[in-house]
Write an enzyme that holds these catalytic residues in place. Structure first.
Site, PDB file in Angstrom:
ATOM      1  N   ARG A  92       0.827  -1.209   0.000  1.00 52.63           N
ATOM      2  CA  ARG A  92       0.000   0.000   0.000  1.00 52.63           C
ATOM      3  C   ARG A  92       0.860   1.256   0.000  1.00 52.63           C
ATOM      4  O   ARG A  92       0.469   2.284  -0.563  1.00 52.63           O
ATOM      5  CB  ARG A  92      -0.973   0.013   1.184  1.00 52.63           C
ATOM      6  CG  ARG A  92      -2.036  -1.049   1.092  1.00 52.63           C
ATOM      7  CD  ARG A  92      -2.893  -0.888  -0.192  1.00 52.63           C
ATOM      8  NE  ARG A  92      -3.816  -1.977  -0.337  1.00 52.63           N
ATOM      9  CZ  ARG A  92      -3.722  -2.955  -1.236  1.00 52.63           C
ATOM     10  NH1 ARG A  92      -2.736  -2.981  -2.102  1.00 52.63           N
ATOM     11  NH2 ARG A  92      -4.627  -3.897  -1.293  1.00 52.63           N
ATOM     12  N   GLU A  95       1.890   1.570  -3.532  1.00 56.97           N
ATOM     13  CA  GLU A  95       0.723   2.026  -4.284  1.00 56.97           C
ATOM     14  C   GLU A  95       0.504   3.528  -4.070  1.00 56.97           C
ATOM     15  O   GLU A  95       0.282   4.275  -5.025  1.00 56.97           O
ATOM     16  CB  GLU A  95      -0.505   1.242  -3.825  1.00 56.97           C
ATOM     17  CG  GLU A  95      -1.776   1.604  -4.550  1.00 56.97           C
ATOM     18  CD  GLU A  95      -2.950   0.782  -4.055  1.00 56.97           C
ATOM     19  OE1 GLU A  95      -3.748   0.362  -4.903  1.00 56.97           O
ATOM     20  OE2 GLU A  95      -3.071   0.572  -2.822  1.00 56.97           O
ATOM     21  N   SER A 118      15.834  14.088   1.848  1.00 56.43           N
ATOM     22  CA  SER A 118      16.830  13.106   2.274  1.00 56.43           C
ATOM     23  C   SER A 118      16.152  11.912   2.943  1.00 56.43           C
ATOM     24  O   SER A 118      15.203  12.065   3.708  1.00 56.43           O
ATOM     25  CB  SER A 118      17.797  13.743   3.265  1.00 56.43           C
ATOM     26  OG  SER A 118      18.685  12.771   3.790  1.00 56.43           O
TER      27      SER A 118
END
Length: 150
Positions: A92, A95, A118
């Site tokens: 997820r 995604e 960073s």
């Protein structure tokens, strides 16, 4: 010579030992005096621990010397394996970055200029936010802005 334990093997031993000890990641972090996010990542192999930190964990979780030694080793930070990518929680995040990554990039450039966030000078937090429609997971990435220097 002592048996060798890899960072990955140590991570699995820590996961099992933590479960058997009935300790939360937050409880371990409290004993170490560090953030739960950092210590969890370190115990799962993403950061080296100091000898003192490794010893505290060794005592808390009844780990052997080879595992404590592995916790102190510098990790290889390589690509995520297929097993991890197929985990629904980790997937997820992939995604979300596939969907929102370009927008995040544009907003960072608009707000800060040409550069990156960073992942080395970086902090992360995970918390619960109560919500009438179901509790929410709040993940905060807090990385230093590094401008590109040409």
């Amino acid at each position: 010579m002592k048996p060798f334990v890899s960072k990955q093997e140590a991570a699995q031993q820590v996961r099992v030992a933590r479960h058997r000890a009935g300790m939360s990641w937050a409880q371990i972090a409290e004993q170490l005096g560090v953030d739960k996010e950092w210590s969890t990542a370190a115990l799962l192999g993403s950061h080296p621990m100091t000898a003192e930190q490794a010893h505290v964990v060794q005592e808390l979780l009844d780990l052997d010397d080879s595992t404590a030694e592995a916790l102190q080793m510098q990790p290889y930070r390589t690509a995520i394996t297929e097993d991890v990518v197929s985990d629904p929680t980790v997937y997820r995040f992939h995604e979300a970055l596939m969907v929102y990554g370009p927008a995040i990039k544009e907003l960072i450039h608009e707000e800060f200029g040409d550069g990156i966030m960073s992942a080395i000078n970086f902090q992360m937090s995970v918390r619960r936010r109560e919500h009438p429609g179901g509790d929410r997971v709040v993940v905060t990435f807090d990385g230093k802005f590094l401008d590109y220097q040409w």
